[in-house]
Design an enzyme around this catalytic site. Structure first.
Site, PDB file in Angstrom:
ATOM      1  N   LYS A 186       0.844  -1.188   0.000  1.00 33.78           N
ATOM      2  CA  LYS A 186       0.000   0.000   0.000  1.00 33.78           C
ATOM      3  C   LYS A 186       0.890   1.252   0.000  1.00 33.78           C
ATOM      4  O   LYS A 186       0.681   2.161  -0.776  1.00 33.78           O
ATOM      5  CB  LYS A 186      -0.908  -0.044   1.232  1.00 33.78           C
ATOM      6  CG  LYS A 186      -2.006   0.961   1.213  1.00 33.78           C
ATOM      7  CD  LYS A 186      -2.947   0.750   2.370  1.00 33.78           C
ATOM      8  CE  LYS A 186      -3.792   1.982   2.569  1.00 33.78           C
ATOM      9  NZ  LYS A 186      -4.574   1.929   3.790  1.00 33.78           N
ATOM     10  N   GLU A 192      10.780  -4.732   4.001  1.00 30.14           N
ATOM     11  CA  GLU A 192      10.885  -6.131   3.572  1.00 30.14           C
ATOM     12  C   GLU A 192      10.484  -6.272   2.103  1.00 30.14           C
ATOM     13  O   GLU A 192      11.161  -6.926   1.306  1.00 30.14           O
ATOM     14  CB  GLU A 192       9.964  -7.027   4.428  1.00 30.14           C
ATOM     15  CG  GLU A 192      10.323  -7.099   5.895  1.00 30.14           C
ATOM     16  CD  GLU A 192       9.694  -5.997   6.732  1.00 30.14           C
ATOM     17  OE1 GLU A 192       9.350  -4.913   6.183  1.00 30.14           O
ATOM     18  OE2 GLU A 192       9.542  -6.199   7.950  1.00 30.14           O
ATOM     19  N   GLY A 239      -4.883  -1.987   5.247  1.00 30.72           N
ATOM     20  CA  GLY A 239      -4.052  -3.082   4.733  1.00 30.72           C
ATOM     21  C   GLY A 239      -4.589  -4.456   5.095  1.00 30.72           C
ATOM     22  O   GLY A 239      -4.675  -5.357   4.264  1.00 30.72           O
ATOM     23  N   ARG A 240      -4.998  -4.623   6.339  1.00 29.45           N
ATOM     24  CA  ARG A 240      -5.424  -5.961   6.786  1.00 29.45           C
ATOM     25  C   ARG A 240      -6.850  -6.318   6.332  1.00 29.45           C
ATOM     26  O   ARG A 240      -7.305  -7.424   6.577  1.00 29.45           O
ATOM     27  CB  ARG A 240      -5.259  -6.090   8.295  1.00 29.45           C
ATOM     28  CG  ARG A 240      -5.869  -4.968   9.107  1.00 29.45           C
ATOM     29  CD  ARG A 240      -5.392  -5.030  10.554  1.00 29.45           C
ATOM     30  NE  ARG A 240      -5.852  -3.890  11.325  1.00 29.45           N
ATOM     31  CZ  ARG A 240      -5.200  -2.737  11.441  1.00 29.45           C
ATOM     32  NH1 ARG A 240      -4.058  -2.554  10.806  1.00 29.45           N
ATOM     33  NH2 ARG A 240      -5.684  -1.754  12.194  1.00 29.45           N
ATOM     34  N   GLU A 325      -3.750  -6.728  15.252  1.00 30.63           N
ATOM     35  CA  GLU A 325      -3.264  -5.414  14.824  1.00 30.63           C
ATOM     36  C   GLU A 325      -4.391  -4.385  14.963  1.00 30.63           C
ATOM     37  O   GLU A 325      -4.150  -3.223  15.251  1.00 30.63           O
ATOM     38  CB  GLU A 325      -2.762  -5.478  13.372  1.00 30.63           C
ATOM     39  CG  GLU A 325      -1.951  -4.263  12.956  1.00 30.63           C
ATOM     40  CD  GLU A 325      -1.181  -4.458  11.647  1.00 30.63           C
ATOM     41  OE1 GLU A 325       0.002  -4.815  11.672  1.00 30.63           O
ATOM     42  OE2 GLU A 325      -1.783  -4.252  10.584  1.00 30.63           O
ATOM     43  N   HIS A 356      -2.646 -33.564  17.501  1.00 29.78           N
ATOM     44  CA  HIS A 356      -1.418 -34.305  17.804  1.00 29.78           C
ATOM     45  C   HIS A 356      -0.291 -33.374  18.199  1.00 29.78           C
ATOM     46  O   HIS A 356       0.878 -33.772  18.207  1.00 29.78           O
ATOM     47  CB  HIS A 356      -1.025 -35.159  16.594  1.00 29.78           C
ATOM     48  CG  HIS A 356      -2.056 -36.216  16.319  1.00 29.78           C
ATOM     49  ND1 HIS A 356      -2.023 -37.458  16.915  1.00 29.78           N
ATOM     50  CD2 HIS A 356      -3.183 -36.182  15.567  1.00 29.78           C
ATOM     51  CE1 HIS A 356      -3.075 -38.161  16.507  1.00 29.78           C
ATOM     52  NE2 HIS A 356      -3.808 -37.406  15.702  1.00 29.78           N
ATOM     53  N   LYS A 465      10.234  -0.792  13.511  1.00 31.48           N
ATOM     54  CA  LYS A 465      10.703  -0.470  12.152  1.00 31.48           C
ATOM     55  C   LYS A 465      11.792   0.604  12.222  1.00 31.48           C
ATOM     56  O   LYS A 465      12.822   0.513  11.561  1.00 31.48           O
ATOM     57  CB  LYS A 465       9.548   0.086  11.304  1.00 31.48           C
ATOM     58  CG  LYS A 465       8.482  -0.908  10.898  1.00 31.48           C
ATOM     59  CD  LYS A 465       7.496  -0.213   9.953  1.00 31.48           C
ATOM     60  CE  LYS A 465       6.233  -1.010   9.753  1.00 31.48           C
ATOM     61  NZ  LYS A 465       5.203  -0.303   9.004  1.00 31.48           N
TER      62      LYS A 465
HETATM   63  O1  F6P Z   1       3.709  -3.131   9.604  1.00 28.93           O
HETATM   64  C1  F6P Z   1       2.346  -3.172   9.581  1.00 28.93           C
HETATM   65  C2  F6P Z   1       1.783  -2.879   8.237  1.00 28.93           C
HETATM   66  O2  F6P Z   1       1.669  -1.513   8.062  1.00 28.93           O
HETATM   67  C3  F6P Z   1       0.459  -3.590   8.070  1.00 28.93           C
HETATM   68  O3  F6P Z   1      -0.590  -2.895   8.624  1.00 28.93           O
HETATM   69  C4  F6P Z   1       0.384  -3.765   6.589  1.00 28.93           C
HETATM   70  O4  F6P Z   1      -0.555  -4.732   6.232  1.00 28.93           O
HETATM   71  C5  F6P Z   1       1.808  -4.171   6.299  1.00 28.93           C
HETATM   72  O5  F6P Z   1       2.583  -3.380   7.173  1.00 28.93           O
HETATM   73  C6  F6P Z   1       2.265  -3.959   4.892  1.00 28.93           C
HETATM   74  O6  F6P Z   1       2.171  -2.611   4.509  1.00 28.93           O
HETATM   75  P1  F6P Z   1       2.293  -2.203   3.007  1.00 28.93           P
HETATM   76  O7  F6P Z   1       1.177  -2.792   2.256  1.00 28.93           O
HETATM   77  O8  F6P Z   1       2.277  -0.699   2.996  1.00 28.93           O
HETATM   78  O9  F6P Z   1       3.619  -2.715   2.486  1.00 28.93           O
END
Ligand code: F6P
Length: 496
Positions: A186, A192, A239-240, A325, A356, A465
């Site tokens: 987003k 990452e 995002g979620r 979250e 199990h 972060k």
């Molecule tokens: O670190 C949390 C977060 O902001 C989440 O809420 C989100 O889903 C994820 O990182 C990824 O964010 P983005 O889509 O901006 O890479």
């Protein structure tokens, strides 16, 4: 922003009798078995009596829950800490229950996505790599797996972790000429994702295809992806909650736009129920009240999610982000520190694997962990006998948790009276799965409304972060770091 009370401060809540930790489960009451939409939800072993549930519903009423739900669907800026609307429901709106402005945007983008999905499904592409993390990974990964019986397109891989093992283990099997990377972020700044995206770009040497999903088209362009291959999400999609948007592109390509549409229809039906149904006939509200009962009345701080459906393998991980979250918060919507518990810990595993692994502790451990079973009468796979065995196990576990079993050997005694609920539907069809995920999204929204907390931000992930960036900057000199971190860093440098 209008102010609403937390459920714990309502008159009705105070009518509930105090917690009895050694409590027994109430006797079977058929009124606690609810048939709503495609689901049978059995609350008869939930630990709540129908009278207690009625009181909880009255408490929810005192919180003007229906009004709060309506405000969300009407597009009020209920994400007040970020001054945003919460309208992911527009992404699946088929009957105009959300503002036209946002649902029109969603429809237009959906058309572009479908055309793109068809084009890729007809092309030479054999593999898709979705690079994204959190909401840009967990939702589509869950949905692609949940809809595995309908997969007819290229194979989909999900890379989220910045650990080099994740991307490299995927790339080693791929040919860049037949690979499409979907970079999903987003913000298009997530460390990452951007690290992995740049590595994939270098690996491709201009041979692989790339497209992107983001709310920042400028950053997508800077990365080198053309506007035709760039898809939008908007700030009114958290995002979620984003898997219904272009974030779900990998799933759409895998199963085809028609099946994806069925999932959207199921999700929309869940939204119609959430918005229109009375509180008593509203599954999302009932589930939220069960959560509140468990953590705030019974002091049970964790919930096990136990889908008896292999293709829901990623369900508990997806719900962890969604619920924890959203509602892992300790300040209310008026900016005041609160003195009651909010999100429990959700965790889980598909049945029968969990049996199990950790069920020993669920049956005989010192903590009571409410369990949530999710099952489907029919399988899409050939061997219905195995399905019968699977369901017999699910039913047996719910029975064992509730009834226990006596034995002269204390080691072989089961106390029983361990609460659970069971959600049962006919088959894990695209529509039912879409409905299930939207039901759980709506449950999380209802929880937040009832706890009076800001469910739609996530400031709690920012500190880590920031610190990680600082540590990377000071990798060699350790400047500005505390003693514990310095010592660990020195050892890492020494080892490497
Ligand atoms: O670190 C949390 C977060 O902001 C989440 O809420 C989100 O889903 C994820 O990182 C990824 O964010 P983005 O889509 O901006 O890479």
């Amino acid at each position: 922003m209008a102010s609403f009370p937390a459920i714990l401060s309502t008159k009705s809540w105070k009518k509930l009798t105090p917690t009895d930790k050694n409590g027994t489960l109430p006797k079977f009451d058929a009124a606690m078995v609810k048939e709503i939409g495609p689901w049978l939800i059995d609350f008869s072993r939930s630990g709540m009596t129908s009278l207690e549930l009625k009181t909880l519903l009255e408490a929810a009423q005192e919180c003007s829950l229906k009004e709060q739900i309506s405000k969300a669907f009407a597009g009020e800026r209920i994400n007040h800490t970020e001054d945003r609307q919460v309208l992911h429901m527009s992404l699946r709106d088929q009957t105009g229950i959300t503002p036209k402005e946002t649902s029109d945007l969603a429809v237009a983008e959906l058309l572009r996505l479908k055309a793109y999905a068809h084009k890729i499904r007809r092309s030479e592409i054999t593999d898709i790599v979705n690079i994204g993390i959190g909401g840009s990974d967990l939702g589509p990964k869950l949905l692609s797996q949940a809809l595995a019986p309908f997969a007819t397109g290229p194979k989909v891989h999900y890379v989220s972790n910045v650990d080099p093992a994740h991307l490299e283990e995927v790339l080693v099997h791929l040919n860049p000429q037949t690979t499409l990377f979907i970079i999903v972020s987003k913000t298009f700044t997530t460390q990452e994702t951007m690290t992995n995206a740049l590595i994939a770009k270098a690996w491709s040497e201009g041979k692989a295809r790339f497209c992107a999903v983001s709310a920042s088209p400028e950053k997508v362009k800077e990365f080198g992806i053309e506007a035709d291959d760039s898809f939008t999400i908007w700030d009114w999609v958290g995002g979620r909650f984003s898997l219904w948007s272009a974030v779900g592109l990998s799933t759409m390509i895998s199963v085809g736009p028609e099946i994806f549409d069925e999932a959207l229809q199921g999700a929309h039906a869940a939204d119609v129920e959430f918005k229109e149904a009375s509180l008593e006939r509203n599954s999302a509200v009932l589930l939220a009240l069960w959560d509140i009962w468990n953590i705030n009345h019974q002091n049970f701080s964790s919930v096990a999610l136990l889908p008896y459906e292999q293709n829901l393998e990623y369900f508990s991980r997806w719900f962890q982000q969604l619920a924890m979250e959203s509602n892992g918060k300790k300040v209310d919507r008026d900016g005041k520190k609160i003195n009651y518990q909010t999100s429990p810990v959700y965790w889980g595993e598909v049945g029968t694997n969990g049996q199990h692994a950790f069920y020993q502790m669920l049956h005989q451990g010192t903590q009571i962990i409410p369990c949530e079973f999710i099952g489907f009468a029919k399988s899409y796979y050939k061997n219905q006998d195995s399905q019968k065995t699977l369901l017999a196990n699910m039913l047996a576990q719910a029975k064992a948790f509730a009834e226990g079993s006596d034995h002269k050997d204390i080691n072989k005694q089961f106390d029983g009276h361990r609460p659970s609920i069971t959600l049962l539907a006919q088959q894990a069809s695209p529509k039912t799965i879409g409905g299930l995920l939207a039901l759980y999204e709506n449950r999380v929204m209802a929880q937040g409304f009832l706890w009076n907390i800001p469910s739609f931000d996530q400031w709690g992930v920012e500190l880590g972060k920031k610190l990680a960036k600082n540590i990377e900057q000071h990798w060699e000199d350790g400047a500005s770091l505390d003693e514990a971190t310095k010592a660990l860093l020195a050892k890492i440098r020494n080892f490497s």
